[in-house]
Write an enzyme that holds these catalytic residues in place. Structure first.
Site, PDB file in Angstrom:
ATOM      1  N   ASP A  28       0.848  -1.192   0.000  1.00 55.45           N
ATOM      2  CA  ASP A  28       0.000   0.000   0.000  1.00 55.45           C
ATOM      3  C   ASP A  28       0.886   1.245   0.000  1.00 55.45           C
ATOM      4  O   ASP A  28       1.894   1.320   0.703  1.00 55.45           O
ATOM      5  CB  ASP A  28      -0.918  -0.017   1.230  1.00 55.45           C
ATOM      6  CG  ASP A  28      -2.059   0.976   1.115  1.00 55.45           C
ATOM      7  OD1 ASP A  28      -3.216   0.521   0.995  1.00 55.45           O
ATOM      8  OD2 ASP A  28      -1.801   2.197   1.136  1.00 55.45           O
ATOM      9  N   HIS A  95     -10.248  -5.389  -3.178  1.00 56.55           N
ATOM     10  CA  HIS A  95      -8.897  -5.607  -2.662  1.00 56.55           C
ATOM     11  C   HIS A  95      -8.951  -6.001  -1.206  1.00 56.55           C
ATOM     12  O   HIS A  95      -9.785  -5.499  -0.449  1.00 56.55           O
ATOM     13  CB  HIS A  95      -8.006  -4.373  -2.851  1.00 56.55           C
ATOM     14  CG  HIS A  95      -8.583  -3.095  -2.329  1.00 56.55           C
ATOM     15  ND1 HIS A  95      -9.586  -2.410  -2.977  1.00 56.55           N
ATOM     16  CD2 HIS A  95      -8.306  -2.372  -1.214  1.00 56.55           C
ATOM     17  CE1 HIS A  95      -9.880  -1.312  -2.303  1.00 56.55           C
ATOM     18  NE2 HIS A  95      -9.127  -1.272  -1.207  1.00 56.55           N
ATOM     19  N   HIS A  97      -6.946  -5.792   2.225  1.00 55.52           N
ATOM     20  CA  HIS A  97      -5.835  -5.191   2.956  1.00 55.52           C
ATOM     21  C   HIS A  97      -5.244  -6.303   3.827  1.00 55.52           C
ATOM     22  O   HIS A  97      -5.981  -6.964   4.579  1.00 55.52           O
ATOM     23  CB  HIS A  97      -6.321  -4.074   3.881  1.00 55.52           C
ATOM     24  CG  HIS A  97      -6.909  -2.888   3.172  1.00 55.52           C
ATOM     25  ND1 HIS A  97      -6.208  -1.726   2.957  1.00 55.52           N
ATOM     26  CD2 HIS A  97      -8.139  -2.678   2.633  1.00 55.52           C
ATOM     27  CE1 HIS A  97      -6.976  -0.849   2.326  1.00 55.52           C
ATOM     28  NE2 HIS A  97      -8.163  -1.403   2.116  1.00 55.52           N
TER      29      HIS A  97
HETATM   30  P1  5GP Z   1      -9.887   1.389   0.279  1.00 56.06           P
HETATM   31  O1  5GP Z   1     -10.220   2.607   1.081  1.00 56.06           O
HETATM   32  O2  5GP Z   1     -10.452   1.483  -1.112  1.00 56.06           O
HETATM   33  O3  5GP Z   1     -10.248   0.104   0.978  1.00 56.06           O
HETATM   34  O4  5GP Z   1      -8.313   1.342   0.186  1.00 56.06           O
HETATM   35  C1  5GP Z   1      -7.602   1.797  -0.906  1.00 56.06           C
HETATM   36  C2  5GP Z   1      -6.132   1.693  -0.552  1.00 56.06           C
HETATM   37  O5  5GP Z   1      -5.385   1.886  -1.720  1.00 56.06           O
HETATM   38  C3  5GP Z   1      -5.654   2.722   0.475  1.00 56.06           C
HETATM   39  O6  5GP Z   1      -5.076   2.060   1.593  1.00 56.06           O
HETATM   40  C4  5GP Z   1      -4.625   3.548  -0.294  1.00 56.06           C
HETATM   41  O7  5GP Z   1      -3.525   3.955   0.492  1.00 56.06           O
HETATM   42  C5  5GP Z   1      -4.216   2.600  -1.408  1.00 56.06           C
HETATM   43  N1  5GP Z   1      -3.787   3.252  -2.632  1.00 56.06           N
HETATM   44  C6  5GP Z   1      -4.404   4.282  -3.270  1.00 56.06           C
HETATM   45  N2  5GP Z   1      -3.727   4.624  -4.380  1.00 56.06           N
HETATM   46  C7  5GP Z   1      -2.659   3.780  -4.449  1.00 56.06           C
HETATM   47  C8  5GP Z   1      -1.585   3.648  -5.385  1.00 56.06           C
HETATM   48  O8  5GP Z   1      -1.470   4.360  -6.373  1.00 56.06           O
HETATM   49  N3  5GP Z   1      -0.661   2.673  -5.127  1.00 56.06           N
HETATM   50  C9  5GP Z   1      -0.759   1.858  -4.031  1.00 56.06           C
HETATM   51  N4  5GP Z   1       0.208   0.937  -3.881  1.00 56.06           N
HETATM   52  N5  5GP Z   1      -1.758   1.967  -3.133  1.00 56.06           N
HETATM   53  C10 5GP Z   1      -2.695   2.923  -3.342  1.00 56.06           C
END
Ligand code: 5GP
Length: 109
Positions: A28, A95, A97
């Protein structure tokens, strides 16, 4: 195209942990724990709610492999997935985590 679609297509970079024909894991960009990895299917599915049993089964198996690859299987870890608005899902692409590398009690999850 969202950011994870771009990563799968090779149009955006990621720090890869593990990959096979159907799944990809990478660190992340804004880690919420000492180890914070995202595991995704290579085919874009919006979230867990709309994912097929096959995709979810494969993602679970892949998650176990990711944990073994970085040693989290020995110390313990947490798997979390956000679904939709109230969960504040930021990226509309299923996704998991994978969080660990430290005791998670103090984290705000
Ligand atoms: P969500 O809130 O959708 O469950 O989590 C999305 C995750 O994607 C977040 O933890 C955020 O830090 C991560 N993320 C967002 N953009 C990018 C990116 O460009 N590269 C990576 N490796 N992680 C990302």
């Amino acid at each position: 195209m969202n950011i994870f679609e771009k990563i799968v297509a090779g149009k955006a970079q990621c720090n890869k942990v593990l990959e096979n024909d159907d799944y990809l894991a990478f660190y992340d960009i804004a880690p919420k724990a000492r180890v914070h990895i995202l595991a995704i299917p290579k085919v874009c599915v919006k979230d867990l709610q709309s994912a097929s049993p096959d995709v979810l089964k494969g993602l679970c198996e892949f998650t176990k492999e990711v944990a073994q690859t970085v040693g989290l299987d020995k110390t313990g870890y947490r798997v979390l997935t956000n679904i939709g608005e109230d969960a504040n899902q930021e990226v509309p692409y299923l996704h998991f985590h994978i969080l660990g590398g430290e005791n998670l009690k103090a984290l705000g999850f």
